[in-house]
Design an enzyme around this catalytic site. Structure first.
Site, PDB file in Angstrom:
ATOM      1  N   LYS A 196      12.547  89.093 142.641  1.00  0.00           N
ATOM      2  CA  LYS A 196      13.256  87.841 142.349  1.00  0.00           C
ATOM      3  C   LYS A 196      13.460  87.765 140.846  1.00  0.00           C
ATOM      4  O   LYS A 196      12.497  87.771 140.078  1.00  0.00           O
ATOM      5  CB  LYS A 196      12.428  86.659 142.847  1.00  0.00           C
ATOM      6  CG  LYS A 196      13.064  85.313 142.531  1.00  0.00           C
ATOM      7  CD  LYS A 196      12.310  84.174 143.204  1.00  0.00           C
ATOM      8  CE  LYS A 196      12.910  82.835 142.830  1.00  0.00           C
ATOM      9  NZ  LYS A 196      12.209  81.717 143.469  1.00  0.00           N
ATOM     10  N   LYS A 249      16.762  89.104 145.262  1.00  0.00           N
ATOM     11  CA  LYS A 249      17.398  87.819 144.984  1.00  0.00           C
ATOM     12  C   LYS A 249      17.693  87.695 143.512  1.00  0.00           C
ATOM     13  O   LYS A 249      16.795  87.975 142.716  1.00  0.00           O
ATOM     14  CB  LYS A 249      16.432  86.714 145.415  1.00  0.00           C
ATOM     15  CG  LYS A 249      16.878  85.329 145.072  1.00  0.00           C
ATOM     16  CD  LYS A 249      15.823  84.329 145.449  1.00  0.00           C
ATOM     17  CE  LYS A 249      16.293  82.959 145.006  1.00  0.00           C
ATOM     18  NZ  LYS A 249      15.284  81.956 145.154  1.00  0.00           N
ATOM     19  N   TYR A 314      24.131  80.266 152.178  1.00  0.00           N
ATOM     20  CA  TYR A 314      24.614  78.906 152.466  1.00  0.00           C
ATOM     21  C   TYR A 314      25.929  78.964 153.242  1.00  0.00           C
ATOM     22  O   TYR A 314      26.382  77.945 153.742  1.00  0.00           O
ATOM     23  CB  TYR A 314      24.764  78.126 151.155  1.00  0.00           C
ATOM     24  CG  TYR A 314      23.454  78.081 150.387  1.00  0.00           C
ATOM     25  CD1 TYR A 314      22.501  77.117 150.663  1.00  0.00           C
ATOM     26  CD2 TYR A 314      23.148  79.056 149.420  1.00  0.00           C
ATOM     27  CE1 TYR A 314      21.274  77.103 149.999  1.00  0.00           C
ATOM     28  CE2 TYR A 314      21.938  79.053 148.754  1.00  0.00           C
ATOM     29  CZ  TYR A 314      21.004  78.072 149.050  1.00  0.00           C
ATOM     30  OH  TYR A 314      19.793  78.067 148.399  1.00  0.00           O
TER      31      TYR A 314
HETATM   32  C1  PBG Z   1      11.785  78.200 144.521  1.00  0.00           C
HETATM   33  C2  PBG Z   1      13.094  78.784 144.881  1.00  0.00           C
HETATM   34  C3  PBG Z   1      14.259  78.840 144.102  1.00  0.00           C
HETATM   35  C4  PBG Z   1      15.249  79.389 144.913  1.00  0.00           C
HETATM   36  C5  PBG Z   1      14.646  79.669 146.140  1.00  0.00           C
HETATM   37  N1  PBG Z   1      13.320  79.314 146.080  1.00  0.00           N
HETATM   38  C6  PBG Z   1      14.532  78.339 142.759  1.00  0.00           C
HETATM   39  C7  PBG Z   1      13.917  78.954 141.584  1.00  0.00           C
HETATM   40  O1  PBG Z   1      13.227  79.965 141.644  1.00  0.00           O
HETATM   41  O2  PBG Z   1      14.120  78.372 140.519  1.00  0.00           O
HETATM   42  C8  PBG Z   1      16.679  79.606 144.531  1.00  0.00           C
HETATM   43  C9  PBG Z   1      17.648  79.565 145.669  1.00  0.00           C
HETATM   44  C10 PBG Z   1      19.075  79.454 145.296  1.00  0.00           C
HETATM   45  O3  PBG Z   1      19.494  79.372 144.130  1.00  0.00           O
HETATM   46  O4  PBG Z   1      19.871  79.448 146.241  1.00  0.00           O
HETATM   47  N2  PBG Z   1      10.878  79.021 143.928  1.00  0.00           N
END
Ligand code: PBG
Length: 326
Positions: A196, A249, A314
Site C-alpha cells: 500500500k 493499492k 467503486y
Molecule cells: C484506511 C484506508 C484508506 C483507504 C482504504 N483504507 C485510506 C488511507 O490509507 O489513507 C483508501 C481507499 C481509497 O482511496 O479508495 N487505512
C-alpha cells in the site's frame, strides 16, 4: 512472414471477431464493492468528492448489497464511520460498533450468498486519524498490533468472511492470524493490503471516511512509490505471515507492481482501484470529456491484464451489460 502476407487487421474486421479475440475479460464476480456505513446519518449522504457514492445507514447497506448482487457482484468491503472517535479507536472493536452491526445485518439477510469483507484499520475510529496507536507523536507498531487482533476477532464474531488489514504495520498479518486462530476463527481469511503506497489518490476517500490524519501524514507506514523491490518484499512478508490474499493499492499508477507480483507469487492478487481513480473518471465524464462506460471497461480490463485476479472498485455498482464490450 510479414506484411503483405501477414495482415493483423483480418481478425479485427467484425465486432464478432473482435469479441472472439478478446483474451482478458472482467466478470462482475471479479469485483469487490467498497461500502461506507455511517452511524451519523439518517439516510444516504452523498459524498461530494465521489460522484454517485454515498455514506449509508445499516438498512441502506443491505439495500446496496442487494443492488450489486443483482449485477453479479459477490463481495463487499465495509468501512465504518463511528459516532464517536477517541485516541484508541475503541469503536473499531466494540461489539456494538457500526461495522459489526452492518456485518451482522448483511449476514442475516444474505448468509453465504455474499462475501463480507471488512477494512481492518484504526484511522476512521481515532480522533487523530492515524492508522495505529499514537504515543509521543509516533505511531507505535507493536501496541497497534494488539488492537488489530481485537478488531479482527470482533469483526469475525459479527460474521465477517474476510478481514483486510490496511494499516501497513509490521507483523500485522501474523498478529491477526494468531488472534483469529486463538479465538477459534481459523476459517476467517486475511486479505492483506500488502503493498500500500502513500498516495494522493486516496484524497476523496479521506473525505468520505473522515479519516485524514490531523497531524503529519502516513509516510512512516505506507510505502514510498519509487520502489518495486520494497513492494515485493512487503508482499513476501505477508505471504509468510499467512495472508490468504495479497493486495496492491492503488492500481493504475502501479500496474507494473501488479505484474511483478503476478510473476512472483501464486496467491490470489487483488488490486484496489482507489477513490481518486474513480473520481477522476466521474469528473471527466460529468464534463463530457470522456465516455464513462468505455473508460471503466478499459481501466478494469487493464488491471486484470496486468495480473490482478480481483479488483476492489467503486465502479462495481455501475457495471452493466456493457461490461467487456469494446
Ligand atoms: C484506511 C484506508 C484508506 C483507504 C482504504 N483504507 C485510506 C488511507 O490509507 O489513507 C483508501 C481507499 C481509497 O482511496 O479508495 N487505512
Amino acid at each position: 512472414m510479414s506484411y503483405p502476407q501477414v495482415r493483423m487487421r483480418r481478425l479485427r474486421r467484425t465486432p464478432a471477431m473482435r469479441s472472439m479475440m478478446q483474451r482478458v475479460t472482467v466478470r462482475p464476480s471479479d469485483l469487490i464493492c467498497p461500502i461506507f456505513v455511517d452511524e451519523n446519518v439518517k439516510g444516504a449522504a452523498p459524498i461530494e468528492s465521489m460522484p454517485g457514492y454515498s455514506r449509508l445507514t445499516i438498512s441502506g447497506v443491505v439495500d446496496e448489497a442487494r443492488n450489486i448482487m443483482g449485477k453479479g457482484v459477490k463481495a463487499v468491503l465495509l468501512f465504518g464511520l463511528p459516532r464517536v472517535k477517541d485516541e484508541k479507536g475503541s469503536q473499531a472493536y466494540a461489539p456494538s460498533g457500526v461495522v459489526q452491526k452492518a456485518i451482522f445485518a448483511l449476514k442475516k439477510e444474505f448468509g453465504d450468498e455474499l462475501v463480507v469483507m471488512t477494512d481492518l484499520c484504526l484511522c476512521e475510529y481515532t480522533s487523530h486519524g492515524h492508522c495505529g496507536i499514537v504515543e509521543k507523536n509516533e505511531v507505535e507498531n507493536d501496541a497497534t498490533l494488539e488492537v488489530y487482533g481485537k478488531i479482527a476477532v470482533c469483526q469475525a464474531q459479527a460474521g465477517a468472511d474476510v478481514v483486510a488489514p490496511s494499516g501497513m504495520m509490521d507483523g500485522q498479518v501474523e498478529a491477526i492470524r494468531a488472534a483469529l486462530d486463538d479465538a477459534g476463527f481459523d476459517q476467517t481469511a486475511i486479505m492483506a493490503y500488502s503493498a500500500k503506497f502513500a498516495s494522493c489518490f486516496y484524497g476523496p476517500f479521506r473525505d468520505a471516511a473522515e479519516c485524514a490524519p490531523q497531524v503529519g501524514d502516513r509516510k512512516s507506514y505506507q510505502m514510498g512509490y519509487g520502489n518495486t523491490e520494497g513492494a515485493l518484499r512487503e508482499i513476501e512478508l505477508d505471504v509468510n505471515e499467512g495472508a490468504d490474499i495479497i493486495m496492491i493499492k492503488p492500481a493504475l499508477a502501479y500496474l507494473d507492481i501488479i505484474q511483478a507480483a503476478r510473476s512472483t507469487f501464486n496467491l490470489p492478487i487483488v488490486a484496489y482501484n482507489v477513490s481518486g481513480e474513480y473520481s477522476m473518471v466521474k469528473a471527466a465524464a460529468q464534463k463530457g470529456w470522456i465516455d464513462e462506460k468505455a473508460a471503466i471497461n478499459e481501466i478494469l480490463t487493464g488491471i486484470k491484464r496486468a495480473g490482478a485476479d480481483l479488483i476492489i472498485t467503486y465502479f462495481a455498482r455501475d457495471v452493466g451489460a456493457w461490461l467487456n464490450q469494446q
